[in-house]
Design an enzyme around this catalytic site. Structure first.
Site: not given
Ligand code: PLP
Length: 391
Positions: A121, A321
């Site tokens: 991410h 998943s």
């Molecule tokens: C959605 C997501 C995030 C970020 O999370 P938020 O709650 O939107 O800040 C981080 N890592 C992964 C793998 C995600 O899917």
């Protein structure tokens, strides 16, 4: 109380937004958020100011908080991940949890380099940038999992510097789960000093409830921290997250602040006290059924994958998943169903609110759309070139 004016215009605007949300909720299948929740019992708490500022384990002078509810929620997660001496707090979301975990890793290993896979991410790269930590991006495999050989190679190139390793427990686009055990074997073999942060934004709430899935255990593995999003699997009208770490680690870096009569251990200052209530309430009312919720999402994800397979959309569904990746359909369809896209792929995250009926409706829509597009393509409409990727 000061007077307030709710004129006709204001209520009309609000009504319009509400209608838009009600309509859009029905077609929202592309993002990892559980839209099937009911927190109506908590409405009275909107009358109060609730601010869990600072460390949840330190009661300051300020009384308008729900820290007891926050502590109980954190404790529940500590048990879920087999962590005895725990510390954690409710963040603003998965992003802040990643920032916190990587920050802690850096405070404990000031010379560290951050390693994360290409499918990680974007919040992880942002954390490296904010914290000015050198960042090495490791290749991913086609399914989105980290390339272990490449990780080993890059670590062995920098043996004398500590490593912060971000492990994905469910990547954003493909839902791929990196193998904790294998990564630990690699770092131990290379012999670097290391800190492991797990990004379990969505998967952190799936994996513990899937039979045969790898364990997320602080007892079995030297994990440093884990970040989970509250608004993803659990679902919430307000975005928040959970971050959890080993209590002795935090002792090494904390500083106390007189003004709030608390420890400044959190990344942000003021934090939502409503979030703590939402999470506590979800745990109270649903935790016995989380396993069932996960099983149903997995089953529906397989159902969607099979339908897409039949229609030649080349679906990919990773183990552990609920994210189904497939050939990107026409842009209007992506917009209508709020599909997240990347390059030639789109995905549906089969959360609790996505029934097989909704999946059937989506598939129907997909096919009708494809026919129209094929027709346009045959008649030479250039706008439909992307259909080539779909067939
Ligand atoms: C959605 C997501 C995030 C970020 O999370 P938020 O709650 O939107 O800040 C981080 N890592 C992964 C793998 C995600 O899917």
């Amino acid at each position: 109380m000061f007077p307030r004016l709710v004129d006709k215009n204001t209520s009309v605007i609000l009504k319009r937004l509400q209608q838009h949300l009600a309509k859009s909720t029905k077609l929202s299948i592309g993002y990892p958020a559980n839209l099937d929740f009911d927190y109506a019992l908590l409405l009275p708490f909107f009358q109060y100011y609730l601010n869990n500022v600072g460390d949840p384990f330190v009661e300051g002078n300020f009384a308008l908080h729900s820290k007891e509810f926050e502590r109980q929620s954190i404790k529940w997660f500590a048990q879920l991940y087999e962590l005895e001496e725990y510390w954690g707090y409710l963040t603003s979301g998965g992003t802040e949890g990643n920032l916190y975990g990587i920050f802690l890793g850096r405070e404990l290993n000031p010379d560290a380099i951050l390693y994360s896979s290409n499918d990680t991410h974007y919040s992880v790269a942002k954390a490296a940038r904010l914290l000015k930590i050198p960042h090495v991006v490791i290749c991913s495999q086609f399914n989105g999992e980290i390339n272990y050989e490449h990780l080993e190679y890059e670590l062995s190139q920098r043996k004398h510097q500590s490593a912060i390793i971000n492990i994905n427990l469910g990547t954003t686009m493909k839902g791929a789960v990196d193998n904790i055990e294998r990564i630990i074997e690699i770092v131990e073999k290379v012999g670097v000093r290391y800190y492991i942060h797990c990004d379990g934004a969505l998967g952190g709430m799936l994996i513990p409830f899937i039979r045969g899935a790898p364990k997320i255990s602080f007892r079995d593995y030297p994990i440093g921290s884990i970040s989970v999003s509250g608004h993803k699997f659990i679902g919430s009208p307000i975005t928040y997250g959970i971050v959890l770490t080993r209590q002795p680690y935090v002792n090494k870096i904390e500083t106390s602040v007189e003004y709030i009569g608390s420890q400044d251990t959190t990344i942000l200052g003021s934090r939502s006290g409503i979030a703590a209530l939402l999470l506590w309430y979800a745990i109270q009312t649903r935790s016995q059924h989380f396993r069932k919720e996960v099983a149903s999402c997995l089953e529906n994800a397989r159902y969607l994958r099979d339908r897409l397979q039949e229609k030649n959309y080349h679906p990919l569904l990773n183990d552990f998943s609920i994210t189904v990746v497939f050939d990107k359909p026409e842009i209007e369809l992506c917009r209508k169903w709020q599909l997240a896209t990347e390059e030639n792929f789109a995905h549906v995250v089969v959360m609790q609110h996505i029934s097989t009926q909704k999946i059937d409706l989506f598939i129907q829509n997909l096919l009708v759309n494809k026919e129209i597009e094929n027709e346009k393509f045959l008649t030479g409409n250039r706008k439909t070139m992307c259909v080539i990727n779909c067939v």
